[in-house]
Design a protein around this motif. Structure first.
Motif, PDB file in Angstrom:
ATOM      1  N   GLN A   1       0.832  -1.203   0.000  1.00  0.00           N
ATOM      2  CA  GLN A   1       0.000   0.000   0.000  1.00  0.00           C
ATOM      3  C   GLN A   1       0.870   1.258   0.000  1.00  0.00           C
ATOM      4  O   GLN A   1       0.603   2.214  -0.738  1.00  0.00           O
ATOM      5  CB  GLN A   1      -0.931   0.005   1.215  1.00  0.00           C
ATOM      6  N   ASP A   2       1.920   1.249   0.826  1.00  0.00           N
ATOM      7  CA  ASP A   2       2.830   2.403   0.845  1.00  0.00           C
ATOM      8  C   ASP A   2       3.559   2.553  -0.490  1.00  0.00           C
ATOM      9  O   ASP A   2       3.791   3.674  -0.960  1.00  0.00           O
ATOM     10  CB  ASP A   2       3.853   2.253   1.975  1.00  0.00           C
ATOM     11  N   LEU A   3       3.928   1.423  -1.097  1.00  0.00           N
ATOM     12  CA  LEU A   3       4.571   1.495  -2.413  1.00  0.00           C
ATOM     13  C   LEU A   3       3.623   2.135  -3.430  1.00  0.00           C
ATOM     14  O   LEU A   3       4.048   2.963  -4.246  1.00  0.00           O
ATOM     15  CB  LEU A   3       4.975   0.100  -2.882  1.00  0.00           C
ATOM     16  N   ALA A   4       2.357   1.776  -3.371  1.00  0.00           N
ATOM     17  CA  ALA A   4       1.378   2.363  -4.285  1.00  0.00           C
ATOM     18  C   ALA A   4       1.240   3.865  -4.035  1.00  0.00           C
ATOM     19  O   ALA A   4       1.124   4.655  -4.984  1.00  0.00           O
ATOM     20  CB  ALA A   4       0.026   1.665  -4.125  1.00  0.00           C
ATOM     21  N   ARG A   5       1.261   4.267  -2.768  1.00  0.00           N
ATOM     22  CA  ARG A   5       1.189   5.701  -2.448  1.00  0.00           C
ATOM     23  C   ARG A   5       2.393   6.446  -3.044  1.00  0.00           C
ATOM     24  O   ARG A   5       2.263   7.552  -3.581  1.00  0.00           O
ATOM     25  CB  ARG A   5       1.135   5.899  -0.935  1.00  0.00           C
ATOM     26  N   LEU A   6       3.562   5.839  -2.910  1.00  0.00           N
ATOM     27  CA  LEU A   6       4.770   6.460  -3.465  1.00  0.00           C
ATOM     28  C   LEU A   6       4.684   6.566  -4.980  1.00  0.00           C
ATOM     29  O   LEU A   6       5.007   7.616  -5.556  1.00  0.00           O
ATOM     30  CB  LEU A   6       5.994   5.635  -3.060  1.00  0.00           C
ATOM     31  N   ARG A   7       4.225   5.497  -5.636  1.00  0.00           N
ATOM     32  CA  ARG A   7       4.136   5.517  -7.095  1.00  0.00           C
ATOM     33  C   ARG A   7       3.123   6.554  -7.570  1.00  0.00           C
ATOM     34  O   ARG A   7       3.312   7.189  -8.609  1.00  0.00           O
ATOM     35  CB  ARG A   7       3.776   4.121  -7.610  1.00  0.00           C
ATOM     36  N   ALA A   8       2.044   6.722  -6.816  1.00  0.00           N
ATOM     37  CA  ALA A   8       1.065   7.753  -7.163  1.00  0.00           C
ATOM     38  C   ALA A   8       1.699   9.136  -7.082  1.00  0.00           C
ATOM     39  O   ALA A   8       1.494   9.992  -7.963  1.00  0.00           O
ATOM     40  CB  ALA A   8      -0.153   7.660  -6.245  1.00  0.00           C
ATOM     41  N   ALA A   9       2.490   9.382  -6.038  1.00  0.00           N
ATOM     42  CA  ALA A   9       3.159  10.674  -5.891  1.00  0.00           C
ATOM     43  C   ALA A   9       4.151  10.905  -7.030  1.00  0.00           C
ATOM     44  O   ALA A   9       4.236  12.016  -7.587  1.00  0.00           O
ATOM     45  CB  ALA A   9       3.866  10.750  -4.539  1.00  0.00           C
ATOM     46  N   TYR A  10       4.904   9.864  -7.401  1.00  0.00           N
ATOM     47  CA  TYR A  10       5.842   9.994  -8.514  1.00  0.00           C
ATOM     48  C   TYR A  10       5.114  10.327  -9.816  1.00  0.00           C
ATOM     49  O   TYR A  10       5.595  11.120 -10.634  1.00  0.00           O
ATOM     50  CB  TYR A  10       6.633   8.698  -8.697  1.00  0.00           C
ATOM     51  N   ALA A  11       3.937   9.700 -10.011  1.00  0.00           N
ATOM     52  CA  ALA A  11       3.188   9.958 -11.238  1.00  0.00           C
ATOM     53  C   ALA A  11       2.780  11.418 -11.344  1.00  0.00           C
ATOM     54  O   ALA A  11       2.660  11.966 -12.447  1.00  0.00           O
ATOM     55  CB  ALA A  11       1.955   9.055 -11.294  1.00  0.00           C
ATOM     56  N   LEU A  12       2.600  12.061 -10.198  1.00  0.00           N
ATOM     57  CA  LEU A  12       2.095  13.437 -10.189  1.00  0.00           C
ATOM     58  C   LEU A  12       3.175  14.482  -9.923  1.00  0.00           C
ATOM     59  O   LEU A  12       2.873  15.667  -9.809  1.00  0.00           O
ATOM     60  CB  LEU A  12       1.006  13.573  -9.110  1.00  0.00           C
ATOM     61  N   VAL A  13       4.444  14.051  -9.817  1.00  0.00           N
ATOM     62  CA  VAL A  13       5.483  14.961  -9.354  1.00  0.00           C
ATOM     63  C   VAL A  13       5.663  16.168 -10.280  1.00  0.00           C
ATOM     64  O   VAL A  13       6.061  17.257  -9.821  1.00  0.00           O
ATOM     65  CB  VAL A  13       6.821  14.201  -9.181  1.00  0.00           C
ATOM     66  N   ASP A  14       5.350  16.018 -11.563  1.00  0.00           N
ATOM     67  CA  ASP A  14       5.526  17.139 -12.495  1.00  0.00           C
ATOM     68  C   ASP A  14       4.264  17.988 -12.659  1.00  0.00           C
ATOM     69  O   ASP A  14       4.334  19.075 -13.237  1.00  0.00           O
ATOM     70  CB  ASP A  14       5.939  16.618 -13.881  1.00  0.00           C
ATOM     71  N   SER A  15       3.122  17.480 -12.163  1.00  0.00           N
ATOM     72  CA  SER A  15       1.874  18.169 -12.452  1.00  0.00           C
ATOM     73  C   SER A  15       1.092  18.613 -11.219  1.00  0.00           C
ATOM     74  O   SER A  15       0.345  19.599 -11.286  1.00  0.00           O
ATOM     75  CB  SER A  15       0.959  17.263 -13.302  1.00  0.00           C
ATOM     76  N   ALA A  16       1.256  17.936 -10.109  1.00  0.00           N
ATOM     77  CA  ALA A  16       0.462  18.263  -8.925  1.00  0.00           C
ATOM     78  C   ALA A  16       1.035  19.474  -8.198  1.00  0.00           C
ATOM     79  O   ALA A  16       2.252  19.731  -8.245  1.00  0.00           O
ATOM     80  CB  ALA A  16       0.415  17.071  -7.975  1.00  0.00           C
ATOM     81  N   PRO A  17       0.210  20.227  -7.498  1.00  0.00           N
ATOM     82  CA  PRO A  17       0.716  21.336  -6.678  1.00  0.00           C
ATOM     83  C   PRO A  17       1.643  20.808  -5.584  1.00  0.00           C
ATOM     84  O   PRO A  17       1.482  19.667  -5.123  1.00  0.00           O
ATOM     85  CB  PRO A  17      -0.565  21.933  -6.075  1.00  0.00           C
ATOM     86  N   PRO A  18       2.608  21.592  -5.160  1.00  0.00           N
ATOM     87  CA  PRO A  18       3.540  21.134  -4.113  1.00  0.00           C
ATOM     88  C   PRO A  18       2.833  20.626  -2.858  1.00  0.00           C
ATOM     89  O   PRO A  18       3.261  19.633  -2.266  1.00  0.00           O
ATOM     90  CB  PRO A  18       4.378  22.387  -3.824  1.00  0.00           C
TER      91      PRO A  18
END
Length: 215
Positions: free
Chosen positions: A127-144
């Motif tokens: 579950q934590d790995l999935a959370r990390l991968r979600a954050a990586y997917a959004l690192v260029d587009s999501a607000p800080p």
């Protein structure tokens, strides 16, 4: 005389056994049949599971190879595995499906990883790995602030994914123009002796850029 008594005792034991056998042999036979059926059924089930796992493994490897040339087709194959493969390959396929999806649609990929993160059946580490991968997917587009919300809980001192989470937090701070926060996370990366070389190298590069730009 002792031999005679021994023979009589042996005859009595044999007679008792024959009476018991004649009375209970159907029960004993039925029990033996049940044991044979149960053991045979369990072994057949194991055989079927092994066959399913082998078939799923072959399909998973084929989808991995396909992902090098056709991500959309690989995504479809991973989706099929995620729905009907044995448990282990089903989870792997869901992660790979989300990865392929994120390659063409960051938000959709992050949503797929979020679905994995919300699935308690895969266990807290995945579950934590999935959370990390979600954050990586959004690192260029999501607000800080969104990146901080996602990555900060994973950056604890004993977290298995703390190194990557700290890198995301440093990048989020850079996006926000928050140099003190960026330097704090870079230092956390550099001070951790278990930081992987790749993460450490990128942190050192950011630190060098900061030094070149002046304090």
């Amino acid at each position: 005389m002792a031999d005679i008594f021994d023979e009589v005792e042996e005859d009595l034991r044999r007679a008792r056994f024959e009476r018991l056998w004649s009375k209970y042999w159907p029960v004993m036979l039925g029990f033996a049949v049940v044991v044979v059926v149960v053991v045979g059924g369990w072994r057949f089930y194991d055989y079927l599971q092994a066959q399913r796992s082998a078939a799923a493994g072959a399909k998973f490897e084929a989808a991995l190879r396909l992902s090098r040339t056709s991500g959309s087709e690989a995504e479809q194959q991973f989706a099929a595995l995620a729905s009907d493969a044995p448990s282990g390959y089903r989870i792997l396929a869901r992660f790979r499906q989300a990865t392929e999806l994120a390659a063409r649609d960051k938000a959709a990929g992050a949503a797929a990883f979020d679905a994995l993160a919300a699935d308690g059946g895969i266990g807290p580490v995945l579950q934590d790995l999935a959370r990390l991968r979600a954050a990586y997917a959004l690192v260029d587009s999501a607000p800080p602030a969104e990146l901080v919300r996602r990555a900060e809980p994973l950056a604890s001192a004993d977290g298995p994914f703390r190194h990557s989470a700290r890198e995301i937090l440093a990048l989020a701070a850079l996006k926000a123009g928050d140099r003190p926060a960026a330097e704090r996370w870079i230092k956390a990366i550099q001070d951790d002796r278990e930081t992987p070389q790749g993460v450490r190298g990128r942190a050192d590069l950011m630190s060098t850029v900061f030094s070149a730009s002046g304090s």
